[in-house]
Design a protein around this motif. Sequence first.
Motif, short mmCIF file in Angstrom:
data_model
loop_
_atom_site.label_atom_id
_atom_site.label_comp_id
_atom_site.label_asym_id
_atom_site.label_seq_id
_atom_site.Cartn_x
_atom_site.Cartn_y
_atom_site.Cartn_z
N ASN A 5 0.82 -1.20 0.00
CA ASN A 5 0.00 0.00 0.00
C ASN A 5 0.86 1.25 0.00
N LEU A 6 0.29 2.36 -0.45
CA LEU A 6 0.98 3.64 -0.42
C LEU A 6 1.06 4.15 1.01
N SER A 7 2.11 4.93 1.28
CA SER A 7 2.31 5.45 2.64
C SER A 7 1.14 6.31 3.09
N VAL A 8 0.60 7.11 2.17
CA VAL A 8 -0.50 7.98 2.56
C VAL A 8 -1.74 7.17 2.94
N VAL A 246 -5.06 8.09 -5.85
CA VAL A 246 -5.40 6.95 -6.71
C VAL A 246 -6.08 7.37 -8.01
N ILE A 247 -6.95 8.39 -7.96
CA ILE A 247 -7.68 8.78 -9.17
C ILE A 247 -6.98 9.93 -9.90
N GLU A 248 -6.58 10.98 -9.16
CA GLU A 248 -5.88 12.09 -9.82
C GLU A 248 -4.42 11.78 -10.08
N GLY A 249 -3.86 10.81 -9.34
CA GLY A 249 -2.46 10.43 -9.55
C GLY A 249 -1.46 11.41 -8.98
N ASN A 250 -1.86 12.21 -8.01
CA ASN A 250 -1.00 13.23 -7.43
C ASN A 250 -0.60 12.82 -6.02
N ALA A 251 0.43 12.01 -5.92
CA ALA A 251 0.86 11.49 -4.62
C ALA A 251 1.38 12.61 -3.72
N LYS A 252 2.04 13.59 -4.31
CA LYS A 252 2.61 14.69 -3.53
C LYS A 252 1.51 15.50 -2.85
N GLN A 253 0.46 15.84 -3.60
CA GLN A 253 -0.64 16.62 -3.05
C GLN A 253 -1.40 15.82 -1.99
N ALA A 254 -1.59 14.53 -2.24
CA ALA A 254 -2.28 13.68 -1.27
C ALA A 254 -1.51 13.60 0.04
N ALA A 255 -0.18 13.43 -0.07
CA ALA A 255 0.65 13.36 1.13
C ALA A 255 0.61 14.68 1.90
N ALA A 256 0.63 15.81 1.16
CA ALA A 256 0.59 17.12 1.81
C ALA A 256 -0.74 17.36 2.52
N ASP A 257 -1.85 17.05 1.82
CA ASP A 257 -3.18 17.27 2.40
C ASP A 257 -3.41 16.42 3.63
N MET A 258 -3.12 15.13 3.52
CA MET A 258 -3.38 14.23 4.64
C MET A 258 -2.36 14.40 5.75
N GLY A 259 -1.14 14.79 5.39
CA GLY A 259 -0.15 15.09 6.42
C GLY A 259 -0.58 16.27 7.28
N ARG A 260 -1.19 17.27 6.63
CA ARG A 260 -1.69 18.44 7.35
C ARG A 260 -2.89 18.07 8.22
N VAL A 261 -3.75 17.24 7.70
CA VAL A 261 -4.93 16.81 8.45
C VAL A 261 -4.55 15.97 9.67
N LEU A 262 -3.64 15.01 9.45
CA LEU A 262 -3.27 14.08 10.52
C LEU A 262 -2.10 14.58 11.36
N ASP A 263 -1.51 15.72 10.94
CA ASP A 263 -0.38 16.33 11.64
C ASP A 263 0.82 15.37 11.72
N ILE A 264 1.14 14.74 10.58
CA ILE A 264 2.31 13.85 10.48
C ILE A 264 3.00 14.08 9.14
N GLU A 269 5.86 9.14 -2.67
CA GLU A 269 5.91 7.86 -3.38
C GLU A 269 5.23 7.91 -4.76
N GLN A 270 5.62 8.86 -5.58
CA GLN A 270 5.00 9.01 -6.90
C GLN A 270 5.24 7.78 -7.78
N GLU A 271 6.45 7.21 -7.72
CA GLU A 271 6.77 6.04 -8.55
C GLU A 271 5.95 4.83 -8.12
N LYS A 272 5.81 4.63 -6.83
CA LYS A 272 5.01 3.51 -6.33
C LYS A 272 3.54 3.69 -6.71
N LEU A 273 3.09 4.95 -6.74
CA LEU A 273 1.71 5.24 -7.12
C LEU A 273 1.44 4.82 -8.56
#
Length: 529
Positions: A5-8, A246-264, A269-273
């Motif tokens: 699975n992806l880190s996010v 998974v749908i937009e294919g933007n791992a960087k934005q997903a990591a940033a958004d969820m990192g801000r939400v979860l405070d971590i 992991e763009q290549e793994k995505l």
Amino acid sequence: MASNNLSVLEALDTAKTQWYHAKAIVIAGMGFFTDAYDLFCISTVSKLLGRLYYSDHSDGSAPGKLPTNINNAVIGVALVGTLSGQLVFGWLGDKLGRKKVYGITLILMVICAICSGLSFGYSPKAVITTLCFFRFWLGFGIGGDYPLSATIMSEYANKATRGAFIAAVFAMQGMGIIFAGLVSMIVSHLFLKANPAVSFDKNHVLSTQKNADYAWRIVLMLGALPALLTYYWRIKMPETGRYTAVIEGNAKQAAADMGRVLDIEIRAEQEKLAKFKSNNDYPLWSRKFVQRHGRHLIGTMSTWFLLDIAFYSQNLTQKDIFPVMGLTKKPHQVNALEEMFETSRAMFVIAMFGTFPGYWFTVAFIEKLGRFNIQLMGFFMMSIFMFIIGIKYESLATHDNRWLFSVLYGLTFFFANFGPNSTTFVLPAELFPTRVRSTCHAMSAAAGKAGAMVSAFGIQRYTLDGNQTKIKKAMIILAVTNMLGFFCTFLVTETKGRSLEEISGEDGSKDKAETQMSNRGGDGEEQEV
């Protein structure tokens, strides 16, 4: 398989329950509060509409009553709109994003709730036609809330409490039903207090008809308030990490958004995505989708369809059963606003002590008992109680047994909600892949609304005239319907404690299992040759 699975996604699955989860439940849940209020408040005012616009001028002893076809239209048109909205907005949720579509549904609900109360016309037919027009579009907005709220909550939640979180969102439906009864009670009481000397005219319609006409309009328009209050917070929610990755294919934005939400801190992991997406690119109606998810889709659609035949029959026809239970007086004994007050009070009591507790029992026990077991139990118990009511209806409908009748009737509501009414909402949000999750939930929910339409346009006919034989037959039909739902539950599977990607096979676990089975089959064939 967590390692694939992806880190996010792993971060979302293993995140500790925190304030943001609670805020997401409230924001999504207020949408369902509004949905339930708007759908069910019509039951508290439909008899008033009959008194105001369809008084029987040929018979002075008979109170006004909506003709059967008009009654079905007023109640059922919002369900038609809801079904349409579920399919359209569910599909758009996968194509455009959960967040982008989420705000549109709320705006539509606010506008149409207000316009429903402003329904105009120079004749009863014109008023009812306008009301039906706006309630169709109100239902259209409500329909979009089903797949989007469920999908957003499932994609934000951690795997340990995901079922409870989704069920908590849906439990706000119970609050909406309670407030529909409470608001209608308060409004009708205030109008009665302002006109203490109201009297019947020869057709048992209030002499102060104009004031009564304001009552139902206020009740309908107040449905806009909770949706309006949560609009700001809804548009401030970030897109779900699963959609962005998974749908937009933007791992960087997903990591940033969820990192801000979860405070971590989360790795992009763009290549793994890219590899993750390549393993999950089969379309909705492909052979691979049907093989992996076809049975589950049939299961979620059939169980929701069967459940809503019973659930909406209970809610939409209870106003006709209340007099039999002794919770309301006969129509000729009360004026229009008194009838509205008593109907609303009875609806409030049933919702408070039967409907509402069932939702929260599901929230409390869904991660312990599992979705599958709760759904089986609910269908079975609903079937048993409805069989008892149907078979013993003549004796239960007597004055001496009205409290036993009320208890049995309340228990059908309790086990609907501590059962399939909650789990049919939860399961479609967990069983299907990210890129079609909203669409598949929408298809399941739309099947449910098709069942609700069967109730509004079919089952309800049995109860409109209060005929005991017809009501008895209706209860037995609903008992059989619930038993069919019990057996259809075996088409779905338990989802508790697993990540969404493990359930759907997006993590590669199903590919690996299919490869192993294929290899074993190949070895067997070579030996046979």
